[in-house]
Design an enzyme around this catalytic site. Structure first.
Site, PDB file in Angstrom:
ATOM      1  N   GLN A   1      -7.877  -1.663   3.580  1.00  0.00           N
ATOM      2  CA  GLN A   1      -6.746  -1.003   2.926  1.00  0.00           C
ATOM      3  C   GLN A   1      -7.234  -0.181   1.740  1.00  0.00           C
ATOM      4  O   GLN A   1      -6.603   0.802   1.343  1.00  0.00           O
ATOM      5  CB  GLN A   1      -5.723  -2.043   2.447  1.00  0.00           C
ATOM      6  CG  GLN A   1      -4.513  -1.449   1.750  1.00  0.00           C
ATOM      7  CD  GLN A   1      -3.422  -2.478   1.525  1.00  0.00           C
ATOM      8  OE1 GLN A   1      -2.791  -2.932   2.471  1.00  0.00           O
ATOM      9  NE2 GLN A   1      -3.207  -2.860   0.273  1.00  0.00           N
TER      10      GLN A   1
ATOM     11  N   TYR B   1     -10.812  -5.178  12.223  1.00  0.00           N
ATOM     12  CA  TYR B   1     -10.094  -4.808  11.011  1.00  0.00           C
ATOM     13  C   TYR B   1     -10.099  -5.963  10.013  1.00  0.00           C
ATOM     14  O   TYR B   1      -9.928  -7.126  10.384  1.00  0.00           O
ATOM     15  CB  TYR B   1      -8.645  -4.410  11.324  1.00  0.00           C
ATOM     16  CG  TYR B   1      -7.894  -3.919  10.096  1.00  0.00           C
ATOM     17  CD1 TYR B   1      -8.049  -2.617   9.649  1.00  0.00           C
ATOM     18  CD2 TYR B   1      -7.082  -4.780   9.368  1.00  0.00           C
ATOM     19  CE1 TYR B   1      -7.396  -2.170   8.510  1.00  0.00           C
ATOM     20  CE2 TYR B   1      -6.421  -4.353   8.222  1.00  0.00           C
ATOM     21  CZ  TYR B   1      -6.582  -3.048   7.796  1.00  0.00           C
ATOM     22  OH  TYR B   1      -5.948  -2.606   6.663  1.00  0.00           O
TER      23      TYR B   1
ATOM     24  N   SER C   1     -10.898  24.674 -30.215  1.00  0.00           N
ATOM     25  CA  SER C   1     -11.132  23.434 -30.950  1.00  0.00           C
ATOM     26  C   SER C   1      -9.973  23.181 -31.907  1.00  0.00           C
ATOM     27  O   SER C   1      -9.403  24.125 -32.465  1.00  0.00           O
ATOM     28  CB  SER C   1     -12.439  23.535 -31.738  1.00  0.00           C
ATOM     29  OG  SER C   1     -12.531  22.518 -32.719  1.00  0.00           O
TER      30      SER C   1
ATOM     31  N   THR D   1     -37.955  28.540 -13.340  1.00  0.00           N
ATOM     32  CA  THR D   1     -38.288  27.212 -12.851  1.00  0.00           C
ATOM     33  C   THR D   1     -38.492  26.351 -14.085  1.00  0.00           C
ATOM     34  O   THR D   1     -38.982  26.840 -15.116  1.00  0.00           O
ATOM     35  CB  THR D   1     -39.564  27.199 -11.982  1.00  0.00           C
ATOM     36  OG1 THR D   1     -40.680  27.579 -12.798  1.00  0.00           O
ATOM     37  CG2 THR D   1     -39.442  28.169 -10.812  1.00  0.00           C
TER      38      THR D   1
ATOM     39  N   LYS E   1      -8.492   4.225   1.454  1.00  0.00           N
ATOM     40  CA  LYS E   1      -7.725   5.464   1.314  1.00  0.00           C
ATOM     41  C   LYS E   1      -7.846   6.106  -0.057  1.00  0.00           C
ATOM     42  O   LYS E   1      -8.045   7.323  -0.178  1.00  0.00           O
ATOM     43  CB  LYS E   1      -6.257   5.200   1.643  1.00  0.00           C
ATOM     44  CG  LYS E   1      -6.042   4.701   3.058  1.00  0.00           C
ATOM     45  CD  LYS E   1      -4.665   4.120   3.258  1.00  0.00           C
ATOM     46  CE  LYS E   1      -4.600   3.317   4.536  1.00  0.00           C
ATOM     47  NZ  LYS E   1      -5.497   2.118   4.506  1.00  0.00           N
TER      48      LYS E   1
ATOM     49  N   SER F   1       0.808  -1.224   0.000  1.00  0.00           N
ATOM     50  CA  SER F   1       0.000   0.000   0.000  1.00  0.00           C
ATOM     51  C   SER F   1       0.840   1.273   0.000  1.00  0.00           C
ATOM     52  O   SER F   1       0.301   2.374   0.047  1.00  0.00           O
ATOM     53  CB  SER F   1      -0.936   0.021   1.216  1.00  0.00           C
ATOM     54  OG  SER F   1      -0.189   0.061   2.425  1.00  0.00           O
TER      55      SER F   1
ATOM     56  N   GLU G   1     -17.331  22.429 -17.664  1.00  0.00           N
ATOM     57  CA  GLU G   1     -17.706  21.084 -18.097  1.00  0.00           C
ATOM     58  C   GLU G   1     -16.948  20.014 -17.309  1.00  0.00           C
ATOM     59  O   GLU G   1     -17.514  18.970 -16.959  1.00  0.00           O
ATOM     60  CB  GLU G   1     -17.437  20.938 -19.588  1.00  0.00           C
ATOM     61  CG  GLU G   1     -18.386  21.770 -20.441  1.00  0.00           C
ATOM     62  CD  GLU G   1     -18.036  21.750 -21.919  1.00  0.00           C
ATOM     63  OE1 GLU G   1     -18.821  22.301 -22.704  1.00  0.00           O
ATOM     64  OE2 GLU G   1     -16.979  21.189 -22.288  1.00  0.00           O
TER      65      GLU G   1
ATOM     66  N   ASN H   1     -14.453  27.214 -25.690  1.00  0.00           N
ATOM     67  CA  ASN H   1     -15.235  26.237 -24.925  1.00  0.00           C
ATOM     68  C   ASN H   1     -15.107  26.424 -23.417  1.00  0.00           C
ATOM     69  O   ASN H   1     -14.008  26.680 -22.908  1.00  0.00           O
ATOM     70  CB  ASN H   1     -14.785  24.820 -25.287  1.00  0.00           C
ATOM     71  CG  ASN H   1     -14.956  24.510 -26.757  1.00  0.00           C
ATOM     72  OD1 ASN H   1     -15.903  24.977 -27.387  1.00  0.00           O
ATOM     73  ND2 ASN H   1     -14.033  23.756 -27.323  1.00  0.00           N
TER      74      ASN H   1
ATOM     75  N   ASN I   1      -3.119  -1.508  13.046  1.00  0.00           N
ATOM     76  CA  ASN I   1      -4.561  -1.285  12.915  1.00  0.00           C
ATOM     77  C   ASN I   1      -4.983   0.059  13.501  1.00  0.00           C
ATOM     78  O   ASN I   1      -5.712   0.823  12.869  1.00  0.00           O
ATOM     79  CB  ASN I   1      -5.342  -2.409  13.591  1.00  0.00           C
ATOM     80  CG  ASN I   1      -5.189  -3.737  12.877  1.00  0.00           C
ATOM     81  OD1 ASN I   1      -4.510  -3.829  11.859  1.00  0.00           O
ATOM     82  ND2 ASN I   1      -5.809  -4.773  13.421  1.00  0.00           N
TER      83      ASN I   1
END
Length: 463
Positions: free
Chosen positions: A322, A317, A277, A155, A325, A23, A290, A285, A110
């Site tokens: 693991q 545990y 573009s 609305t 995270k 990890s 976006e 753009n 742990n």
């Protein structure tokens, strides 16, 4: 690097399993928190007499020096370590020798990893809190300039009633304010000590968990050792906050995208926050907006990942945890990227006041004001609503707007409209409609000014 648990095993771990189990690639990001927790733990081991005073002092000094060297980049975490805890302890052993092995007295990985991620998340909560404040300030700054700017309020994406731009933007201020409330509330449950729970059952050593909590700035100590190592509610709660915040940012991003279209033309985005573009030379753009809208999906996914991960785990545990995270890291990284990006997009935008005003003219959005006018003349609102509905239908059939109605024509729809036709016509203007809504929280500039002052005070007080 030598395993912390290797004594039980005769054969080395298979390379494939080693890769699956490792990890360090992601938990290395909280080495600072791991060292901070170890410093507090080593200090407590000395004051309680579990370790000799000189041993505790060696460990504390060694950890401080290791932290400084890692910070300076003169030393690095060993890439062959199983996790960040193994890496830190291994580096410490290289410097101090056998005494480094006493650091793990009365603790387990742990409770250590649970403590590390709490410290890490607490720090990140504070970073996000600051960024949310800055975003709110941007909204306040723009709102202060746009108290009189009228645009259609919608609305169903249909024009409903005219509002002022400051009012519209302050709606997002209060969304972010609720996000800050959720973040602060989450932080309270993050800021609790798990260290001292051991693997699951506590320890037979006379540790002082409250001292460790005080040294690390935790507000409380978790009461149950099994819950201490098994709990990931605080991560799920954080990701719930993150998802709601991301949804709010996406809603604002969507409005920016719509307002930026040629059909709307309410807003002009700065070159610094837009792209072009590869084939159409004229394009500009709204990529930031976006991408903010798009990245919400991954934050939602982070929440679902952790909910799914935890849903069937028995106490305490399990190695599944693991995987807790990376979703949290991903959500944090995403928010830390999109918050300032969207803030800059908004701060550098030009709002097209005349285009907004023109869009609100002739859209029948003052129809409610005419109904309200009749209601003030004692006509039941439901009857007033029907009368005005007929007026709107007449205007559509004639190809005119409410503002185009002359006094003689308007007066034919109801006797009360003939009593003071000039006042009835005045009720149909955008300026009248906006200025009339003086109720607390309404869109009248006078009410929005009060709201703005309250928002400013709120921001200053909470800062």
């Amino acid at each position: 690097m030598k395993k912390l648990w290797g004594g039980r095993f005769e054969e080395p771990t298979d390379a494939l399993i080693e890769s699956l189990n490792n990890s360090l690639a992601f938990d290395s990001r909280f080495w600072r928190q791991d060292i901070a927790g170890s410093i507090a733990h080593a200090t407590m081991l000395g004051t309680t007499g579990i370790l000799a005073a000189d041993e505790s002092a060696q460990l504390v000094a060694g950890l401080h020096q290791l932290r400084d060297d890692l910070e300076a980049g003169t030393v690095a975490l060993p890439p062959d370590a199983e996790d960040v805890h193994t890496a830190v302890e291994g580096l410490l052993k290289e410097r101090l020798g056998a005494v480094a092995g006493k650091l793990h007295t009365a603790r387990s990985r742990n409770d250590q990893v649970a403590n590390d991620i709490r410290l890490y998340l607490r720090d990140e909560c504070d970073v996000l809190e600051t960024k949310l404040q800055e975003f709110q300030q941007t909204l306040l700054d723009i709102a202060e300039r746009e108290m009189e700017t009228i645009l259609p309020g919608c609305t169903h994406l249909q024009h409903g009633q005219p509002v002022v731009l400051a009012h519209h933007l302050l709606a997002y201020f209060w969304m972010l304010d609720r996000d800050r409330e959720r973040l602060a509330d989450t932080r309270k449950r993050v800021n609790r000590l798990s260290l001292g729970a051991g693997a699951l059952a506590g320890t037979g050593f006379p540790i002082d968990r409250h001292q460790v909590a005080e040294l690390l700035g935790f507000e409380a100590v978790l009461e149950n050792s099994m819950d201490s190592v098994a709990d990931r509610d605080f991560l799920i709660e954080f990701l719930s906050f993150a998802s709601i915040l991301a949804m709010h940012l996406s809603r604002l991003a969507e409005e920016i995208i719509i307002w930026n279209t040629p059909e709307y033309g309410y807003i002009l985005l700065d070159d610094a926050v837009t792209t072009g573009s590869s084939i159409m030379p004229q394009k500009k753009n709204p990529d930031v907006a976006e991408l903010v809208r798009g990245k919400v999906g991954r934050v939602y996914g982070d929440l679902i990942t952790l909910l799914t991960l935890m849903k069937g785990l028995p106490l305490t545990y399990n190695k599944d945890m693991q995987e807790d995270k990376e979703p949290v890291f991903d959500a944090i990284d995403t928010l830390n990227l999109v918050l300032p990006a969207l803030q800059k997009t908004l701060a550098t935008a030009q709002f097209k006041k005349e285009r907004m005003l023109a869009a609100a003219r002739g859209d029948f959005s003052t129809a409610t004001d005419l109904a309200d006018y009749l209601a003030r003349q004692s006509l039941p609102f439901r009857e007033a609503h029907e009368v005005v509905g007929k007026i709107v239908r007449y205007c559509i059939e004639q190809g005119i707007t409410l503002e185009d109605l002359d006094a003689p024509t308007l007066s034919t729809f109801h006797p009360l409209l003939a009593v003071n036709t000039q006042n009835a016509q005045a009720a149909l203007t955008l300026q009248y409609s906006v200025s009339a809504r003086t109720s607390y929280g309404g869109t009248a500039p006078s009410a929005v000014r009060v709201q703005w002052e309250n928002a400013k005070a709120r921001l200053n007080n909470r800062a």
